[in-house]
Design a protein around this motif. Sequence first.
Motif, short mmCIF file in Angstrom:
data_model
loop_
_atom_site.label_atom_id
_atom_site.label_comp_id
_atom_site.label_asym_id
_atom_site.label_seq_id
_atom_site.Cartn_x
_atom_site.Cartn_y
_atom_site.Cartn_z
N ILE A 1 6.10 -1.79 9.29
CA ILE A 1 6.96 -1.61 8.32
C ILE A 1 6.65 -2.81 7.37
O ILE A 1 6.96 -3.90 7.64
N GLY A 2 6.16 -2.73 6.25
CA GLY A 2 5.59 -3.63 5.23
C GLY A 2 4.24 -3.66 5.61
O GLY A 2 3.85 -5.07 5.80
N ALA A 3 3.28 -2.79 5.48
CA ALA A 3 1.93 -2.90 5.73
C ALA A 3 1.04 -3.80 4.88
O ALA A 3 0.01 -3.95 5.03
N HIS A 4 1.93 -4.03 3.66
CA HIS A 4 0.99 -4.74 2.55
C HIS A 4 -0.18 -3.93 2.37
O HIS A 4 -0.16 -2.63 2.26
N ASN A 5 -1.24 -4.34 2.13
CA ASN A 5 -2.60 -3.67 1.81
C ASN A 5 -3.60 -3.57 3.19
O ASN A 5 -4.46 -3.13 3.13
N GLY A 6 -2.95 -3.99 4.15
CA GLY A 6 -3.48 -4.04 5.52
C GLY A 6 -4.38 -4.98 5.84
O GLY A 6 -5.25 -5.24 6.74
N SER A 7 -4.37 -6.26 4.85
CA SER A 7 -5.45 -7.25 4.95
C SER A 7 -5.01 -8.09 6.27
O SER A 7 -3.72 -8.42 6.45
N GLY A 8 -6.06 -8.41 7.11
CA GLY A 8 -5.62 -9.22 8.19
C GLY A 8 -5.21 -8.37 9.35
O GLY A 8 -5.21 -8.83 10.44
N LEU A 9 -4.96 -7.06 9.20
CA LEU A 9 -4.53 -6.19 10.08
C LEU A 9 -5.30 -4.94 10.68
O LEU A 9 -5.15 -4.17 11.50
N GLU A 10 -6.47 -4.92 9.68
CA GLU A 10 -7.52 -3.89 10.19
C GLU A 10 -7.97 -3.86 11.58
O GLU A 10 -7.77 -2.69 12.17
N GLN A 11 -8.20 -4.85 12.30
CA GLN A 11 -8.61 -4.75 13.62
C GLN A 11 -7.49 -4.17 14.48
O GLN A 11 -7.79 -3.30 15.50
N LEU A 12 -6.24 -4.65 14.20
CA LEU A 12 -5.07 -4.24 15.18
C LEU A 12 -4.93 -2.70 14.95
O LEU A 12 -4.70 -1.94 15.99
N ILE A 13 -5.05 -2.48 13.45
CA ILE A 13 -4.90 -0.78 13.43
C ILE A 13 -6.04 -0.08 13.79
O ILE A 13 -5.61 1.08 14.57
N LEU A 14 -7.18 -0.18 13.66
CA LEU A 14 -8.39 0.50 13.93
C LEU A 14 -8.67 0.44 15.54
O LEU A 14 -9.13 1.61 16.09
#
Length: 202
Positions: free
Chosen positions: A8-21
């Motif tokens: 919630i509040g994913a912004h543009n995904g920056s820094g979260l790419e690995q966690l998401i993928l």
Amino acid sequence: MRFGLVIIGAHNGSGLEQLILEQKDKVLLIEPVYYNYNQLVTKFSGLKNIILEKIGISDKTDSMKFYYVKEDSIKKLGKEWASGIGSFKRKHLLNHFGKRFLIKENDIHEEEIQIFTFGDLISKYSINEVDYLLIDTEGFDYNIIKSINFKKIRIKKIKFEYKHLDDTFKFEAKLQELKNYFKNLNYIQTDIDKENITFEVN
């Protein structure tokens, strides 16, 4: 249905790419700011397990005014993080003003956005379990957490930004309240840094 990750509040995904993928199960990314949401679409829309929602989350289903830095003001202000300080309070953005961040009223865009509760998300996607819930909503983390019915959903791990819980850059009272709240829910604190705190089911 079990979701591996909800942000919630994913912004543009920056820094979260690995966690998401790296997620094998369903992922839900929520972001109300259009230019951030568009970047999420570009990065993740081709992946079948990832769901994107352009909405806000709070403790009441409604439509509300939401304030964020205009896209063309981000470069002028010289801080990339300016794209991630959207809030239901205009004052929250202006409170970031400083020698190196000269934000003004005309840098702020006001938009009426659709608001869901966490309960609405549970119902819409038939969620009964979340491995990891990540919340970064510039102070509204408290409202969201207190609105969650933990009897209806099992959340194994919760991480949220705490530094604006009481007001911009103020957090002590509500942070202590939430620490006690999670303790009573049988969670243990597993990590804390200058901005975020993590709890996991004991």
